[in-house]
Design an enzyme around this catalytic site. Structure first.
Site, PDB file in Angstrom:
ATOM      1  N   ILE A  62       0.890  -1.150   0.000  1.00 55.31           N
ATOM      2  CA  ILE A  62       0.000   0.000   0.000  1.00 55.31           C
ATOM      3  C   ILE A  62       0.934   1.207   0.000  1.00 55.31           C
ATOM      4  O   ILE A  62       1.865   1.285   0.795  1.00 55.31           O
ATOM      5  CB  ILE A  62      -0.952   0.012   1.225  1.00 55.31           C
ATOM      6  CG1 ILE A  62      -1.875   1.246   1.185  1.00 55.31           C
ATOM      7  CG2 ILE A  62      -0.215  -0.079   2.544  1.00 55.31           C
ATOM      8  CD1 ILE A  62      -2.981   1.219   2.248  1.00 55.31           C
ATOM      9  N   SER A  63       0.723   2.113  -0.943  1.00 58.05           N
ATOM     10  CA  SER A  63       1.659   3.219  -1.134  1.00 58.05           C
ATOM     11  C   SER A  63       1.726   4.133   0.084  1.00 58.05           C
ATOM     12  O   SER A  63       0.778   4.247   0.863  1.00 58.05           O
ATOM     13  CB  SER A  63       1.259   4.044  -2.359  1.00 58.05           C
ATOM     14  OG  SER A  63       1.455   3.326  -3.549  1.00 58.05           O
ATOM     15  N   GLN A  64       2.862   4.794   0.208  1.00 70.06           N
ATOM     16  CA  GLN A  64       3.055   5.830   1.214  1.00 70.06           C
ATOM     17  C   GLN A  64       1.982   6.912   1.024  1.00 70.06           C
ATOM     18  O   GLN A  64       1.698   7.315  -0.101  1.00 70.06           O
ATOM     19  CB  GLN A  64       4.449   6.421   1.019  1.00 70.06           C
ATOM     20  CG  GLN A  64       4.821   7.553   1.936  1.00 70.06           C
ATOM     21  CD  GLN A  64       6.204   8.105   1.596  1.00 70.06           C
ATOM     22  OE1 GLN A  64       6.901   7.576   0.726  1.00 70.06           O
ATOM     23  NE2 GLN A  64       6.584   9.161   2.273  1.00 70.06           N
TER      24      GLN A  64
END
Length: 218
Positions: free
Chosen positions: A66-68
């Protein structure tokens, strides 16, 4: 079924996250509001809930992340989403980015290469009342039968800008994609001025999982 709970503590942590994103340069108030409202911990395994509001990427299984939050906010800000925009997302992943786009009023079409992630997220997002158009397949080729799109966002690092995606972008549309090698990429914003004229800007280094598929890393 796991009960989804959003506590005062979680809400406070989101406010702190929004403050962090502002300090890092995110200015779009609508993007900040969406991130402040969306419980990111819903997208994490319960064992990782304590990390949900750190400005970091985290694994979600199947070799994906899950992206930053900063990256999500940065890409979304570059897209300049307007209500009603038809948006193609390459890389559904956890569904967090698709949900942010939905909250901004976009008609979201999202495609995931990994079958298990596709099945998991397609089952999960409707529990939040989020129902984008889900597809399983090679995102590097876009979704030609649903084109053209007002905006396209790629959430995996590409070796080059896929020609299929540029072809499926409307004139006046925006494509946001990280381009580089396997370790780091530059964020590219491409604006399709005419069918033959593309204006592009590049931004600081980012690190994404690789874009798989015919016009990705294979």
């Amino acid at each position: 079924m796991i009960k989804l709970e959003d506590s005062y503590s979680h809400k406070g942590q989101r406010k702190a996250l929004v403050r962090t994103l502002k300090k890092k340069g995110i200015m779009d108030e609508r993007v900040l509001e969406a991130i402040g409202l969306l419980p990111r911990h819903f997208f994490f395994d319960s064992a990782l809930h304590s990390h949900a509001y750190e400005d970091k990427a985290f694994p979600i299984g199947e070799g994906q992340t899950i992206s930053q939050p900063f990256t999500v906010a940065f890409q979304t800000e570059l897209l300049s989403i307007h209500p009603g925009d038809k948006v193609l997302e390459i890389g559904t992943g956890s569904g967090y980015q698709a949900t942010i786009l939905h909250m901004l009023g976009a008609e979201v079409h999202t495609i995931e290469y990994n079958l298990k992630l596709y099945q998991r997220t397609k089952k999960f997002l409707p529990r939040l009342g989020i129902k984008p158009h889900f597809y399983h397949g090679d995102g590097s080729l876009g979704i030609a039968e649903k084109a053209p799109f007002d905006k396209i966002i790629v959430t995996a690092g590409a070796p080059v800008v896929p020609k299929s995606l540029l072809k499926q972008l409307k004139v006046g549309g925006i494509l946001v994609i990280p381009v580089g090698d396997m370790k780091s990429q530059k964020m590219m914003k491409l604006v399709k001025k005419t069918s033959k004229q593309i204006i592009q800007e590049s931004y600081d280094q980012f690190a994404f999982v690789p874009l798989l598929g015919n016009e990705g890393w294979g």
